[in-house]
Scaffold this motif. Structure first.
Motif, PDB file in Angstrom:
ATOM      1  N   LEU A   1       0.825  -1.211   0.000  1.00  0.00           N
ATOM      2  CA  LEU A   1       0.000   0.000   0.000  1.00  0.00           C
ATOM      3  C   LEU A   1       0.856   1.257   0.000  1.00  0.00           C
ATOM      4  CD1 LEU A   1      -2.447  -1.379   2.640  1.00  0.00           C
ATOM      5  CD2 LEU A   1      -3.143  -0.693   0.351  1.00  0.00           C
ATOM      6  N   PHE A   2       0.331   2.292  -0.639  1.00  0.00           N
ATOM      7  CA  PHE A   2       1.068   3.532  -0.834  1.00  0.00           C
ATOM      8  C   PHE A   2       0.148   4.733  -0.617  1.00  0.00           C
ATOM      9  CE2 PHE A   2       4.662   1.495  -3.031  1.00  0.00           C
ATOM     10  CZ  PHE A   2       4.084   0.290  -3.395  1.00  0.00           C
ATOM     11  N   TRP A   3       0.740   5.816  -0.162  1.00  0.00           N
ATOM     12  CA  TRP A   3       0.103   7.126  -0.225  1.00  0.00           C
ATOM     13  C   TRP A   3       0.983   8.039  -1.067  1.00  0.00           C
ATOM     14  CZ3 TRP A   3      -4.548   9.016   1.029  1.00  0.00           C
ATOM     15  CH2 TRP A   3      -5.354   8.298   1.928  1.00  0.00           C
ATOM     16  N   TYR A   4       0.356   8.667  -2.070  1.00  0.00           N
ATOM     17  CA  TYR A   4       1.027   9.664  -2.896  1.00  0.00           C
ATOM     18  C   TYR A   4       0.372  11.015  -2.640  1.00  0.00           C
ATOM     19  CZ  TYR A   4       3.691   6.363  -5.788  1.00  0.00           C
ATOM     20  OH  TYR A   4       4.586   5.427  -6.236  1.00  0.00           O
ATOM     21  N   VAL A   5       1.161  12.098  -2.815  1.00  0.00           N
ATOM     22  CA  VAL A   5       0.642  13.444  -2.668  1.00  0.00           C
ATOM     23  C   VAL A   5       0.866  14.204  -3.975  1.00  0.00           C
ATOM     24  CG1 VAL A   5       2.815  14.266  -1.645  1.00  0.00           C
ATOM     25  CG2 VAL A   5       0.714  15.576  -1.305  1.00  0.00           C
ATOM     26  N   GLN A   6      -0.140  14.999  -4.346  1.00  0.00           N
ATOM     27  CA  GLN A   6      -0.048  15.816  -5.553  1.00  0.00           C
ATOM     28  C   GLN A   6      -0.305  17.268  -5.173  1.00  0.00           C
ATOM     29  OE1 GLN A   6      -3.072  15.236  -8.606  1.00  0.00           O
ATOM     30  NE2 GLN A   6      -1.593  15.729 -10.212  1.00  0.00           N
ATOM     31  N   TYR A   7       0.720  18.096  -5.244  1.00  0.00           N
ATOM     32  CA  TYR A   7       0.556  19.528  -5.025  1.00  0.00           C
ATOM     33  C   TYR A   7       0.011  20.154  -6.300  1.00  0.00           C
ATOM     34  CZ  TYR A   7       3.248  18.489  -0.884  1.00  0.00           C
ATOM     35  OH  TYR A   7       3.673  17.936   0.292  1.00  0.00           O
ATOM     36  N   PRO A   8      -0.625  21.321  -6.197  1.00  0.00           N
ATOM     37  CA  PRO A   8      -1.266  21.926  -7.370  1.00  0.00           C
ATOM     38  C   PRO A   8      -0.342  22.017  -8.573  1.00  0.00           C
ATOM     39  CG  PRO A   8      -1.890  23.095  -5.381  1.00  0.00           C
ATOM     40  CD  PRO A   8      -0.857  22.100  -4.963  1.00  0.00           C
ATOM     41  N   ASN A   9      -0.861  21.546  -9.714  1.00  0.00           N
ATOM     42  CA  ASN A   9      -0.165  21.628 -11.005  1.00  0.00           C
ATOM     43  C   ASN A   9       1.158  20.873 -11.029  1.00  0.00           C
ATOM     44  OD1 ASN A   9      -2.167  23.384 -12.166  1.00  0.00           O
ATOM     45  ND2 ASN A   9      -1.313  25.016 -10.892  1.00  0.00           N
TER      46      ASN A   9
END
Lengths: 114, 113
Positions: A33-41
């Motif tokens: 299992l993984f958590w990814y983060v996406q900051y704007p753009n």
């Protein structure tokens, strides 16, 4: 087939408050299992991962997630959020080899307010 | 290292046009992936590759084609653009170790009108 459900599409929270982003998965094989983060753009960045061993995993910026096999969950928590944590967070489960394809949840937008 | 680079950043296509989205990585990764991201839907895998010359379909391959002639490059081809292909496209790569991290490019925002 593996699947991931993120229970909240948006989570608003005040700065310095605790937060929990919920993730449930279904899998018929060993779970990674993984958590990814996406900051704007921007593209996605790995936040933390569970492969084996300790069920509590931590990131360098204060997030932690706990693998709970009986509840098929991998919730993400942070005891005190900052404005800079505002982003979209994706939970993902990995297929076994070959390919190790990731199956993503729909994402949770964390909005930190001052 | 530049990591994973994608070009173009933005593109507007007319229905029926074709284009190639470029993806290059300089980390010597064997595995590469193409995803599309639609609001509220997370990321869906279009195609992936486990090495030069080897590609396979993901969850949503219809309307797309890929090739992998080198380790570095993994272009995605849209032959007959349709409005349903309006999306943000991400390329990713990872090393060969089991369950290594996937590294993502900055994305290409495509609009089909």
């Amino acid at each position: 087939a593996q699947s991931v459900t993120q229970l909240d599409s948006q989570v608003p929270v005040f700065e310095e408050a605790p937060v929990e982003l919920r993730c449930n998965y279904s899998s018929s094989v060993s779970v990674y299992l993984f958590w990814y983060v996406q900051y704007p753009n921007q593209g996605l960045q790995l936040l933390l991962k569970y492969l084996s061993g300790s069920t509590l995993v931590e990131s360098i910026n204060g997030f932690e997630a706990e693998f709970n096999k009986s509840q098929t969950s991998f919730h993400l928590r942070k005891p005190s959020v900052h404005i800079s944590d505002t982003a979209e967070y994706f939970c993902a489960v990995s297929d076994p080899p070959p390919g190790n394809k990731l199956v993503f949840g729909a994402g949770t937008i964390l909005r930190v307010k001052s | 290292n530049a990591g994973v680079t994608q070009t173009p950043k933005f593109r507007i296509l007319k229905i029926g046009q074709s284009m190639t989205l470029q993806c290059t990585q300089d980390m010597n990764h064997n595995y590469m992936y193409w995803y599309r991201q639609d609001p509220g839907m997370g990321l869906k895998l279009i195609y992936y590759s486990v090495g030069a010359g080897i590609t396979d379909k993901g969850e949503v391959p219809n309307g797309y084609n890929v090739s992998r002639s080198t380790t570095e490059d993994f272009p995605l081809r849209l032959e007959l653009a349709a409005p349903s292909q309006t999306s943000v496209y991400f390329c990713a790569s990872r090393d060969s170790g089991a369950y290594d991290e996937q590294f993502f490019g900055p994305g290409t925002r495509l609009t089909v009108l």
